[in-house]
Motif scaffolding. Structure first.
Motif, mmCIF file in Angstrom:
data_model
loop_
_atom_site.group_PDB
_atom_site.id
_atom_site.type_symbol
_atom_site.label_atom_id
_atom_site.label_comp_id
_atom_site.label_asym_id
_atom_site.label_seq_id
_atom_site.Cartn_x
_atom_site.Cartn_y
_atom_site.Cartn_z
ATOM 1 N N UNK A 29 0.869 -1.180 0.000
ATOM 2 C CA UNK A 29 0.000 0.000 0.000
ATOM 3 C C UNK A 29 0.902 1.224 0.000
ATOM 4 N N UNK A 30 0.296 2.386 -0.152
ATOM 5 C CA UNK A 30 1.003 3.655 -0.044
ATOM 6 C C UNK A 30 0.639 4.293 1.292
ATOM 7 N N UNK A 31 1.649 4.569 2.112
ATOM 8 C CA UNK A 31 1.431 5.247 3.384
ATOM 9 C C UNK A 31 1.831 6.708 3.233
ATOM 10 N N UNK A 32 0.907 7.601 3.564
ATOM 11 C CA UNK A 32 1.155 9.039 3.494
ATOM 12 C C UNK A 32 1.298 9.558 4.926
ATOM 13 N N UNK A 33 2.433 10.178 5.220
ATOM 14 C CA UNK A 33 2.751 10.617 6.573
ATOM 15 C C UNK A 33 2.732 12.139 6.663
ATOM 16 N N UNK A 34 2.061 12.660 7.693
ATOM 17 C CA UNK A 34 1.841 14.102 7.847
ATOM 18 C C UNK A 34 2.420 14.571 9.176
ATOM 19 N N UNK A 35 3.389 15.463 9.102
ATOM 20 C CA UNK A 35 4.115 15.952 10.273
ATOM 21 C C UNK A 35 3.287 16.925 11.103
ATOM 22 N N UNK A 36 3.782 17.222 12.285
ATOM 23 C CA UNK A 36 3.114 18.153 13.181
ATOM 24 C C UNK A 36 3.479 19.601 12.918
ATOM 25 N N UNK A 37 2.881 20.506 13.699
ATOM 26 C CA UNK A 37 3.141 21.934 13.555
ATOM 27 C C UNK A 37 4.568 22.296 13.921
ATOM 28 N N UNK A 265 2.333 -2.810 11.198
ATOM 29 C CA UNK A 265 1.540 -3.979 11.592
ATOM 30 C C UNK A 265 0.051 -3.642 11.551
ATOM 31 N N UNK A 266 -0.288 -2.420 11.984
ATOM 32 C CA UNK A 266 -1.681 -1.963 11.898
ATOM 33 C C UNK A 266 -2.158 -1.954 10.451
ATOM 34 N N UNK A 267 -1.341 -1.427 9.545
ATOM 35 C CA UNK A 267 -1.753 -1.391 8.140
ATOM 36 C C UNK A 267 -1.835 -2.805 7.549
ATOM 37 N N UNK A 268 -0.970 -3.719 8.006
ATOM 38 C CA UNK A 268 -1.115 -5.122 7.598
ATOM 39 C C UNK A 268 -2.480 -5.653 8.011
ATOM 40 N N UNK A 269 -2.889 -5.350 9.251
ATOM 41 C CA UNK A 269 -4.202 -5.786 9.718
ATOM 42 C C UNK A 269 -5.318 -5.171 8.875
#
Length: 283
Positions: A29-37, A265-269
């Motif tokens: 899958x494609x995981x998109x990661x979004x940083x904090x302020x 592991x969460x995304x695998x689930x």
């Protein structure tokens, strides 16, 4: 170590979003990661120790990972304030994914940290009908600010408020050019303060699996994890966890590897659940 990550620039119509991308030939899958302020995409690819990088760990586990500079950061610094709202950022990021070949037809998972978690949840609430969102994994937010947050606003910025003990992090984390910091757009600060008033409504609109993580030494929020999880009434399932030995900025800490492994592991689930839905026997 071979560098698998490259800088990218995506068009969203009027402007561009920058970020970091790590890809595998046939991604799960494609995981998109979004940083904090006050941070940027480097938050998920910490320069102090590459073994902790979300992008590198994702690559090793068969995921393509995109860490974006959210709207108002990187190439889009100085955008219109209206585009720094939660709705504006969510819409911009979904639109920018249309310019990413790796996102074409991909199943997408979202990882959010702090304000990036608010954006990730807004993206889940506003998911376009042609996008498959497998799950949202977020950390560093709740619905009830701790009193110390408002105390810290009235005086000099206390770095320990967000980072916790320096021993949580690799030795060079705070060196100039290593710590992934950036100015916070003014509108984003206003949106963050308004989050407790809108969090319940956004959570109700999320219809994908959710995973919530609080750092053991999270200073900004007073929520109990079970109460926070209960807000996601339309999610098929919600998990939550405490990340030990960490302050607010988990993905730069020594605990980042453990946290990132649990995230994948969460995304695998999530993917396993999706596959089972598609293979249910008829009748």
């Amino acid at each position: 170590m071979v560098e698998r990550t490259r800088r990218i620039s995506l068009s969203y119509g009027a402007g561009r979003l920058s970020g970091l991308l790590s890809t595998v030939p046939t991604p799960r899958a494609l995981v998109v990661a979004l940083h904090g302020g006050g941070l940027h995409s480097g938050y998920f690819h910490g320069a102090a120790d590459p073994d902790l990088s979300l992008l590198d760990i994702g690559y090793q586990l068969g995921y393509s990972v995109l860490a974006l500079d959210r709207p108002g950061y990187g190439e889009s610094a100085g955008i219109e304030q209206s585009d720094s709202t939660l709705e504006g950022q969510a819409a911009t990021i979904w639109r920018a994914l249309d310019d990413l070949p790796e996102a074409d037809g991909a199943e997408v998972g979202l990882v959010g940290h702090s304000f990036g978690s608010m954006v990730a949840l807004q993206m889940a609430a506003d998911r376009p009908s042609d996008r498959t969102l497998i799950g949202v994994d977020f950390s560093g937010i709740g619905t009830k600010y701790a009193e110390a947050v408002f105390t810290n606003m009235s005086g000099p910025v206390d770095r320990s408020m967000h980072w916790g003990r320096e021993t949580f992090y690799p030795a060079t984390t705070f060196d100039k050019g290593v710590r992934p910091v950036a100015p916070i757009p003014l509108k984003e600060q206003e949106e963050a303060l308004a989050w407790p008033d809108r969090a319940h409504a956004v959570a109700k609109q999320v219809e994908c699996p959710v995973r919530i993580t609080h750092a053991e030494f999270e200073p900004n929020w007073d929520d109990e994890l079970p109460s926070l999880a209960a807000l996601f009434v339309n999610s098929p399932w919600v998990g939550y966890d405490v990340q030990m030995h960490s302050g607010h900025n988990i993905s730069l800490s020594w605990s980042a590897r453990a946290y990132h492994l649990r995230s994948f592991a969460f995304f695998d689930d999530c993917l396993n659940g999706l596959r089972q839905q598609h293979t249910q026997p008829k009748g």
